[in-house]
Design a protein around this motif. Sequence first.
Motif, PDB file in Angstrom:
ATOM      1  N   MET A 141       0.834  -1.207   0.000  1.00  0.00           N
ATOM      2  CA  MET A 141       0.000   0.000   0.000  1.00  0.00           C
ATOM      3  C   MET A 141       0.864   1.251   0.000  1.00  0.00           C
ATOM      4  O   MET A 141       0.591   2.216  -0.731  1.00  0.00           O
ATOM      5  CB  MET A 141      -0.917  -0.005   1.216  1.00  0.00           C
ATOM      6  CG  MET A 141      -2.040  -1.021   1.156  1.00  0.00           C
ATOM      7  SD  MET A 141      -3.142  -0.861   2.596  1.00  0.00           S
ATOM      8  CE  MET A 141      -4.389  -2.096   2.182  1.00  0.00           C
ATOM      9  N   LYS A 142       1.905   1.240   0.807  1.00  0.00           N
ATOM     10  CA  LYS A 142       2.799   2.403   0.864  1.00  0.00           C
ATOM     11  C   LYS A 142       3.432   2.673  -0.492  1.00  0.00           C
ATOM     12  O   LYS A 142       3.466   3.820  -0.961  1.00  0.00           O
ATOM     13  CB  LYS A 142       3.882   2.162   1.918  1.00  0.00           C
ATOM     14  CG  LYS A 142       4.864   3.305   2.064  1.00  0.00           C
ATOM     15  CD  LYS A 142       5.894   3.005   3.154  1.00  0.00           C
ATOM     16  CE  LYS A 142       6.898   4.138   3.284  1.00  0.00           C
ATOM     17  NZ  LYS A 142       7.891   3.878   4.356  1.00  0.00           N
ATOM     18  N   SER A 143       3.909   1.610  -1.149  1.00  0.00           N
ATOM     19  CA  SER A 143       4.546   1.776  -2.462  1.00  0.00           C
ATOM     20  C   SER A 143       3.565   2.269  -3.506  1.00  0.00           C
ATOM     21  O   SER A 143       3.951   2.974  -4.443  1.00  0.00           O
ATOM     22  CB  SER A 143       5.159   0.445  -2.906  1.00  0.00           C
ATOM     23  OG  SER A 143       6.189   0.033  -2.030  1.00  0.00           O
ATOM     24  N   ALA A 144       2.285   1.900  -3.339  1.00  0.00           N
ATOM     25  CA  ALA A 144       1.253   2.306  -4.300  1.00  0.00           C
ATOM     26  C   ALA A 144       0.721   3.708  -4.031  1.00  0.00           C
ATOM     27  O   ALA A 144      -0.104   4.211  -4.790  1.00  0.00           O
ATOM     28  CB  ALA A 144       0.099   1.307  -4.264  1.00  0.00           C
ATOM     29  N   ASP A 188       1.472   7.479   5.446  1.00  0.00           N
ATOM     30  CA  ASP A 188       1.617   6.874   4.117  1.00  0.00           C
ATOM     31  C   ASP A 188       0.284   6.826   3.367  1.00  0.00           C
ATOM     32  O   ASP A 188       0.150   6.116   2.371  1.00  0.00           O
ATOM     33  CB  ASP A 188       2.184   5.458   4.254  1.00  0.00           C
ATOM     34  CG  ASP A 188       3.597   5.464   4.807  1.00  0.00           C
ATOM     35  OD1 ASP A 188       4.414   6.277   4.339  1.00  0.00           O
ATOM     36  OD2 ASP A 188       3.875   4.660   5.724  1.00  0.00           O
ATOM     37  N   ARG A 189      -0.675   7.605   3.852  1.00  0.00           N
ATOM     38  CA  ARG A 189      -2.012   7.688   3.247  1.00  0.00           C
ATOM     39  C   ARG A 189      -2.719   6.325   3.238  1.00  0.00           C
ATOM     40  O   ARG A 189      -3.462   6.009   2.301  1.00  0.00           O
ATOM     41  CB  ARG A 189      -1.948   8.292   1.846  1.00  0.00           C
ATOM     42  CG  ARG A 189      -1.519   9.749   1.842  1.00  0.00           C
ATOM     43  CD  ARG A 189      -1.628  10.372   0.446  1.00  0.00           C
ATOM     44  NE  ARG A 189      -1.300  11.794   0.491  1.00  0.00           N
ATOM     45  CZ  ARG A 189      -0.064  12.293   0.450  1.00  0.00           C
ATOM     46  NH1 ARG A 189       0.966  11.449   0.336  1.00  0.00           N
ATOM     47  NH2 ARG A 189       0.153  13.583   0.513  1.00  0.00           N
ATOM     48  N   ILE A 190      -2.486   5.555   4.256  1.00  0.00           N
ATOM     49  CA  ILE A 190      -3.203   4.295   4.452  1.00  0.00           C
ATOM     50  C   ILE A 190      -4.257   4.541   5.528  1.00  0.00           C
ATOM     51  O   ILE A 190      -3.925   4.890   6.658  1.00  0.00           O
ATOM     52  CB  ILE A 190      -2.255   3.163   4.875  1.00  0.00           C
ATOM     53  CG1 ILE A 190      -1.207   2.922   3.782  1.00  0.00           C
ATOM     54  CG2 ILE A 190      -3.038   1.881   5.157  1.00  0.00           C
ATOM     55  CD1 ILE A 190      -0.109   1.955   4.183  1.00  0.00           C
ATOM     56  N   ARG A 191      -5.494   4.401   5.151  1.00  0.00           N
ATOM     57  CA  ARG A 191      -6.610   4.656   6.064  1.00  0.00           C
ATOM     58  C   ARG A 191      -7.044   3.339   6.716  1.00  0.00           C
ATOM     59  O   ARG A 191      -7.044   2.290   6.073  1.00  0.00           O
ATOM     60  CB  ARG A 191      -7.786   5.269   5.307  1.00  0.00           C
ATOM     61  CG  ARG A 191      -7.435   6.579   4.629  1.00  0.00           C
ATOM     62  CD  ARG A 191      -8.617   7.207   3.920  1.00  0.00           C
ATOM     63  NE  ARG A 191      -9.077   6.402   2.775  1.00  0.00           N
ATOM     64  CZ  ARG A 191     -10.178   5.688   2.759  1.00  0.00           C
ATOM     65  NH1 ARG A 191     -10.950   5.597   3.841  1.00  0.00           N
ATOM     66  NH2 ARG A 191     -10.520   5.011   1.673  1.00  0.00           N
ATOM     67  N   VAL A 192      -7.426   3.398   7.981  1.00  0.00           N
ATOM     68  CA  VAL A 192      -7.848   2.201   8.713  1.00  0.00           C
ATOM     69  C   VAL A 192      -9.120   2.522   9.483  1.00  0.00           C
ATOM     70  O   VAL A 192      -9.147   3.426  10.321  1.00  0.00           O
ATOM     71  CB  VAL A 192      -6.763   1.714   9.693  1.00  0.00           C
ATOM     72  CG1 VAL A 192      -7.139   0.338  10.253  1.00  0.00           C
ATOM     73  CG2 VAL A 192      -5.393   1.655   9.017  1.00  0.00           C
ATOM     74  N   ASN A 193     -10.177   1.776   9.192  1.00  0.00           N
ATOM     75  CA  ASN A 193     -11.455   1.979   9.846  1.00  0.00           C
ATOM     76  C   ASN A 193     -12.027   0.653  10.337  1.00  0.00           C
ATOM     77  O   ASN A 193     -11.573  -0.421   9.927  1.00  0.00           O
ATOM     78  CB  ASN A 193     -12.442   2.645   8.883  1.00  0.00           C
ATOM     79  CG  ASN A 193     -12.091   4.088   8.606  1.00  0.00           C
ATOM     80  OD1 ASN A 193     -12.174   4.947   9.482  1.00  0.00           O
ATOM     81  ND2 ASN A 193     -11.666   4.376   7.377  1.00  0.00           N
ATOM     82  N   CYS A 194     -13.007   0.753  11.205  1.00  0.00           N
ATOM     83  CA  CYS A 194     -13.639  -0.423  11.791  1.00  0.00           C
ATOM     84  C   CYS A 194     -15.139  -0.371  11.525  1.00  0.00           C
ATOM     85  O   CYS A 194     -15.777   0.669  11.733  1.00  0.00           O
ATOM     86  CB  CYS A 194     -13.368  -0.458  13.294  1.00  0.00           C
ATOM     87  SG  CYS A 194     -14.110  -1.850  14.167  1.00  0.00           S
ATOM     88  N   VAL A 195     -15.703  -1.478  11.080  1.00  0.00           N
ATOM     89  CA  VAL A 195     -17.143  -1.617  10.892  1.00  0.00           C
ATOM     90  C   VAL A 195     -17.678  -2.541  11.986  1.00  0.00           C
ATOM     91  O   VAL A 195     -17.111  -3.608  12.236  1.00  0.00           O
ATOM     92  CB  VAL A 195     -17.472  -2.183   9.495  1.00  0.00           C
ATOM     93  CG1 VAL A 195     -18.947  -2.546   9.381  1.00  0.00           C
ATOM     94  CG2 VAL A 195     -17.093  -1.175   8.421  1.00  0.00           C
ATOM     95  N   THR A 196     -18.761  -2.133  12.655  1.00  0.00           N
ATOM     96  CA  THR A 196     -19.325  -2.925  13.744  1.00  0.00           C
ATOM     97  C   THR A 196     -20.760  -3.318  13.422  1.00  0.00           C
ATOM     98  O   THR A 196     -21.684  -2.557  13.695  1.00  0.00           O
ATOM     99  CB  THR A 196     -19.264  -2.144  15.072  1.00  0.00           C
ATOM    100  OG1 THR A 196     -19.926  -0.883  14.923  1.00  0.00           O
ATOM    101  CG2 THR A 196     -17.822  -1.902  15.488  1.00  0.00           C
TER     102      THR A 196
END
Length: 260
Positions: A141-144, A188-196
Amino acid sequence: MSAQTTEFASFPSLVDRAVLITGGGSGIGAAIVQRLTGLGARVGFVDIDAAAGAALVAAIAQTAPRHLPVFRALDITDLGALKAGVAGVMEQTGPIRGLVNNAANDTRHAIGEVTPQSWRAALQVNLDHQFFAAQAVADAMKSAGGGAIVNMGSMSWRVGLDNLSAYVTAKSGIEGLTNGLARELGPDRIRVNCVTPGFVRTERQVKLWLTPELEREIHAGQCLPDLIEPEDVANLVAFLLADDSRMCTSGVFPVNGGWI
């Protein structure tokens, strides 16, 4: 009666984008695989059930998708196999830009029945792999130039469901994991979210747990009168993977019909 629609949003940014789903052979995971494939993504998924995974690929093939999903049968608690499986998927789909950590097991367990071994096994299948799958795709993801990770949590720990002590411990930990990953990977513009999700009407849930008593409890707890379908969760996941949600990270997004 549920008010259903067959027309949902399209997300152009997901076309040709490589996305990996764990536990994608059935239930919510299968709905996510189908939704993302329908949006034109390059979908890879892993599942311990080889027959279910192969059957899903065969069914999707009948719809003439832009890209046929790539499936790997593996046990996500075997972290070496998981890492190798992620690498194998990327060989066919290209660098992973989206990850959905969906795999879980909500088998009921009374407190007196839990052993140190079963406790550790519950955390392995419900929590550990989410971190290590994220670790396995982070460099790609970082490289992309960025990516999106969606961790599947649960509202179960918030309402205190019984006979699920190890499961709800893992699910509550997923929200902490989401925040930690979002902070560290954000530069690194990688987003992390959680769905419940709340109670979702999957084949497994209906077969094992949906009694008339539970259905009455669900309807009494939810604000909305309909049972949640796997597709309802898949729609939110698609949004969180797409560039439409580009400034959404470290968030917890419920799909529970208002059952809090």
